[in-house]
Write a protein that holds these residues in place. Sequence first.
Motif, short mmCIF file in Angstrom:
data_model
loop_
_atom_site.label_atom_id
_atom_site.label_comp_id
_atom_site.label_asym_id
_atom_site.label_seq_id
_atom_site.Cartn_x
_atom_site.Cartn_y
_atom_site.Cartn_z
N ARG A 1 -20.61 -69.63 -14.78
CA ARG A 1 -19.73 -69.27 -13.66
C ARG A 1 -19.31 -67.82 -13.81
NH1 ARG A 1 -14.22 -72.50 -15.34
NH2 ARG A 1 -13.84 -71.26 -17.17
N THR A 2 -18.78 -67.27 -12.74
CA THR A 2 -18.38 -65.86 -12.76
C THR A 2 -16.94 -65.73 -13.26
OG1 THR A 2 -17.49 -65.89 -10.51
CG2 THR A 2 -19.85 -65.37 -10.77
N ILE A 3 -16.57 -64.51 -13.54
CA ILE A 3 -15.16 -64.26 -13.85
C ILE A 3 -14.35 -64.41 -12.57
CG2 ILE A 3 -15.64 -62.73 -15.81
CD1 ILE A 3 -15.15 -60.35 -13.97
N THR A 4 -13.07 -64.52 -12.71
CA THR A 4 -12.19 -64.71 -11.57
C THR A 4 -12.29 -63.51 -10.63
OG1 THR A 4 -10.67 -65.96 -12.93
CG2 THR A 4 -9.79 -65.04 -10.89
N ARG A 5 -12.39 -63.81 -9.37
CA ARG A 5 -12.41 -62.77 -8.33
C ARG A 5 -11.32 -63.10 -7.31
NH1 ARG A 5 -16.25 -59.66 -10.48
NH2 ARG A 5 -18.29 -60.57 -10.72
N PHE A 6 -10.99 -62.10 -6.53
CA PHE A 6 -10.00 -62.29 -5.47
C PHE A 6 -10.63 -61.89 -4.14
CE2 PHE A 6 -7.64 -61.79 -9.35
CZ PHE A 6 -6.72 -62.81 -9.28
N VAL A 7 -10.38 -62.68 -3.12
CA VAL A 7 -10.94 -62.43 -1.79
C VAL A 7 -10.36 -61.11 -1.28
CG1 VAL A 7 -11.11 -63.32 0.56
CG2 VAL A 7 -11.21 -64.90 -1.39
N ALA A 8 -11.23 -60.21 -0.84
CA ALA A 8 -10.81 -58.88 -0.38
C ALA A 8 -10.31 -58.90 1.06
CB ALA A 8 -11.97 -57.89 -0.50
N ARG A 9 -10.85 -59.81 1.87
CA ARG A 9 -10.42 -59.90 3.28
C ARG A 9 -10.61 -61.34 3.74
NH1 ARG A 9 -15.29 -60.01 5.94
NH2 ARG A 9 -16.97 -58.93 4.90
N ASP A 10 -9.90 -61.72 4.76
CA ASP A 10 -10.04 -63.07 5.31
C ASP A 10 -11.49 -63.30 5.73
OD1 ASP A 10 -7.32 -63.19 4.98
OD2 ASP A 10 -6.82 -63.35 7.10
N LEU B 1 -11.06 -68.65 3.77
CA LEU B 1 -10.54 -67.99 2.58
C LEU B 1 -9.69 -66.82 3.04
CD1 LEU B 1 -13.79 -67.93 0.41
CD2 LEU B 1 -11.91 -69.58 0.30
N ARG B 2 -8.53 -66.68 2.44
CA ARG B 2 -7.59 -65.61 2.82
C ARG B 2 -7.60 -64.50 1.79
NH1 ARG B 2 -6.70 -67.07 7.66
NH2 ARG B 2 -5.72 -69.08 8.04
N ILE C 1 -10.99 -66.95 -6.45
CA ILE C 1 -12.25 -67.71 -6.39
C ILE C 1 -13.03 -67.52 -7.69
CG2 ILE C 1 -12.49 -67.70 -3.88
CD1 ILE C 1 -14.53 -65.44 -4.21
N ILE C 2 -13.77 -68.53 -8.03
CA ILE C 2 -14.70 -68.49 -9.16
C ILE C 2 -16.00 -69.10 -8.66
CG2 ILE C 2 -15.22 -69.32 -11.48
CD1 ILE C 2 -12.17 -69.46 -11.96
N ALA C 3 -17.07 -68.35 -8.72
CA ALA C 3 -18.37 -68.88 -8.30
C ALA C 3 -19.00 -69.64 -9.46
CB ALA C 3 -19.28 -67.74 -7.86
N VAL C 4 -19.42 -70.87 -9.20
CA VAL C 4 -20.08 -71.68 -10.21
C VAL C 4 -21.59 -71.49 -10.02
CG1 VAL C 4 -20.30 -73.97 -11.24
CG2 VAL C 4 -18.12 -73.26 -10.19
#
Length: 176
Positions: A53-62, A70-71, A76-79
């Motif tokens: 899985r990826t490291i933790t990310r944050f949604v940049a835009r809705d 997603l807001r 988010i974490i991509a598996v």
Amino acid sequence: MIVAGHETTVGLIGNAVLTLLLHPDQLAAVRRNPALTLAMIEEVLRYEGPVERTITRFVARDVTLAGRQLRRGDLIIAVVGSANRDERQFLDADRFDIHRNPQRHLGFGHGAHYCLGASLARLEGEIALNALLRRLPGLRLATDVEQLRWRLLPLFRGLLALPVAWDPPRLNKAGR
């Protein structure tokens, strides 16, 4: 960079050896035709890749993704392991097939998050696996697969150890 490049390449090589040993028909195909090594590596990256899985990310835009809203700021974490076994993307996704085409896995990420060391990892994997398969005929697991233990790391997928055995090379009449 150092940890990611080392851990993932070690995981790629170890996971490839295990996967080939568990799929003797695919191992035999690579032994017969070493030119298949790169395709085999791509399939290992999809089927049993070293990045779970990826490291933790944050949604940049809705954004709406797969019907879900997603807001901006959502975590988010991509598996990756799951995405690479998605039946909507890969026909017979749970089957290891070095002849699979196309190879659209996410083992090295995608877009802005594509792995900087992807080419080096492929090359290291190709060199190590070709040498291993050429030099160790009769390579086989030296334990039951149920005895294997996976490392408990949050991002990576690799074995604690891979006990193997092999037949010694046969000498010719000249002793070589």
